[in-house]
Design an enzyme around this catalytic site. Structure first.
Site, short mmCIF file in Angstrom:
data_model
loop_
_atom_site.label_atom_id
_atom_site.label_comp_id
_atom_site.label_asym_id
_atom_site.label_seq_id
_atom_site.Cartn_x
_atom_site.Cartn_y
_atom_site.Cartn_z
N LYS A 69 0.72 -1.32 -0.02
CA LYS A 69 0.06 -0.14 0.17
C LYS A 69 0.89 1.25 -0.02
O LYS A 69 1.99 1.20 0.07
CB LYS A 69 -0.99 -0.09 1.13
C1 LIG Z 1 -9.81 -2.37 -1.43
C2 LIG Z 1 -9.22 -2.96 -0.04
N1 LIG Z 1 -10.05 -2.98 0.93
C3 LIG Z 1 -9.45 -3.39 2.14
C4 LIG Z 1 -8.35 -4.27 1.90
C5 LIG Z 1 -7.88 -4.97 3.21
O1 LIG Z 1 -6.64 -4.41 3.74
P1 LIG Z 1 -5.72 -5.13 4.71
O2 LIG Z 1 -4.92 -6.04 4.11
O3 LIG Z 1 -4.80 -3.86 5.48
O4 LIG Z 1 -6.61 -5.67 5.77
C6 LIG Z 1 -7.48 -4.35 0.74
C7 LIG Z 1 -6.26 -5.12 0.75
O5 LIG Z 1 -5.63 -5.24 -0.12
C8 LIG Z 1 -8.06 -3.65 -0.27
O6 LIG Z 1 -7.46 -3.84 -1.55
#
Ligand SMILES: Cc1ncc(COP(=O)(O)O)c(C=O)c1O
Length: 391
Positions: free
Chosen positions: A188
């Site tokens: 990210k």
């Molecule tokens: C659009 C979206 N929402 C939520 C998440 C979840 O993030 P995390 O891995 O920090 O839980 C991701 C992860 O890739 C994502 O692409």
């Protein structure tokens, strides 16, 4: 498939001595879990996002779960969201026994379509919350989404996993709804390995999430007693979760946040190189060059009637040329779980399906070198030119 030695990875985090030293200093401090460093990270993030409260969490998934819980979403509730997202956005709705109401996306942005949302809210007045996703970091049409949600008394929880507020940015994606969630997963805009941040201006929601983030323990009671030197005392008010972020992770996050403006400029530069290098090709559609784009993803679209190969073969051929690419997203409504649980068909969300069939994400990260960007451009042009058809 064996990879060429000069393979260009789809993603690499940018970590140097500053992050190493920050982590070492936490390791040497004797306090590894949530503490002062996390509090500082939260304060710095809240200031950056222009909000009153920022809560560090173990992942954006955890953050979205906390938001829905605080919003009062429960058994048999309904939450409107997009099928064009990662599993996390919808699974948290199911954690609470509620049901996702998928709404199709806009053709040119991959984001939740406000027009389709309006229709969905009209037909489903019981919808308690809306989760728009800023896909790849391109902001959704928030004015329209916020207005429609307000008209239907639904809370807006922004999935801003692909975004990061900029310095001095007003109305940053993630900070406009009642709640917003950022991700610090390894790929990210900034990373803590795993981690996330929830932001809000609502003190009540912040208090609820802060309690549920750590076992449903009421911090106010804790603070009252700790000040009386009874640090052992706590009260469990609800069966909460274990979603706190460690100081180890926050130490990384603080350094990355300080560097984030530089990271963004590097990604913007790469985006410009792609936009110039791939301009004018009849078999490609390029993303919108929006100044608020975080460029977490650079997604190109294949104009399939102009090509003699489909997306899967295009991806494979790029990989064989040493170019790491990916596909965002496989729509959730064709995933076995959602298909079977809700009886969904491919054709139910035609725009999401078409985008999925045509899309490829290219490498875009600060450590990607100019020469590598040029190789990606050359690889795509070679492949496209060779399989171009005028039919
Ligand atoms: C659009 C979206 N929402 C939520 C998440 C979840 O993030 P995390 O891995 O920090 O839980 C991701 C992860 O890739 C994502 O692409």
């Amino acid at each position: 498939m064996s990879r060429p030695t000069d393979f260009i990875p789809f993603y690499r985090p940018s970590i140097d001595r500053e992050e190493e030293e920050a982590v070492l200093s936490v390791l040497r401090s004797g306090w590894l879990t949530t503490g002062e460093v996390t509090l500082q990270f939260e304060r710095e993030f809240a200031a950056r996002a222009g909000v009153d409260y920022a809560l560090a969490v173990s992942s954006a998934t955890a953050g979205l779960h906390l938001c829905l819980e605080a919003a009062g979403v429960g058994e048999h509730g309904k939450v409107a969201t997009t099928p064009y997202t990662f599993a996390a956005t919808a699974e948290v709705i199911r954690y609470l026994g509620a049901d996702p109401l998928f709404v199709d996306i806009e053709e040119d942005s991959y984001n939740l379509s406000p027009e389709s949302l309006e229709e969905a809210l009209r037909n489903n007045p019981e919808v308690a919350a809306v989760i728009p996703v800023h896909v790849g970091g391109l902001p959704c049409r928030m004015d329209a989404i916020l207005r429609m949600a307000a008209e239907h008394d639904a809370m807006v929880i922004e999935d801003a996993a692909h975004c990061l507020p900029r310095e001095g940015q007003v109305e940053a994606p993630g900070s406009q709804g009642a709640l917003g969630v950022y991700s610090f997963y390894a790929t990210k805009p900034i990373t803590t390995g795993e981690g996330g941040m929830v932001v809000t201006r609502d003190g009540e929601l912040a208090r609820r999430m802060s309690m549920m983030r750590l076992h449903g323990i009421d911090r106010d009671v804790w603070n009252r007693y700790t000040s009386r030197d009874a640090s052992w005392y706590y009260e469990v008010r609800e069966p909460g979760f274990k979603y706190n972020l460690t100081d180890l992770a926050s130490s990384l996050g603080r350094v990355q946040l300080r560097k984030s403006e530089r990271f963004l400029q590097a990604r913007q530069r790469i985006a410009r190189m792609y936009l110039e290098g791939l301009a004018g090709l009849d078999y490609l559609r390029l993303p919108q060059n929006d100044p608020s784009h975080s460029w977490h993803l650079f997604q190109i679209r294949l104009v399939l009637p102009r090509l003699k190969l489909d997306r899967d073969r295009f991806v494979r051929a790029l990989m064989e040329r040493g170019i790491g690419v990916s596909v965002h997203f496989i729509p959730l409504h064709i995933m076995p779980y959602y298909r079977q649980t809700y009886g969904l068909k491919e054709r139910d969300f035609p725009v999401a399906m078409q985008c999925y069939r045509e899309t490829i994400s290219l490498p875009i990260y600060p450590d990607l070198e100019d020469e590598q960007v040029q190789r990606v451009i050359a690889g795509i042009r070679e492949l496209g030119d060779c399989h171009f058809t005028r039919r």
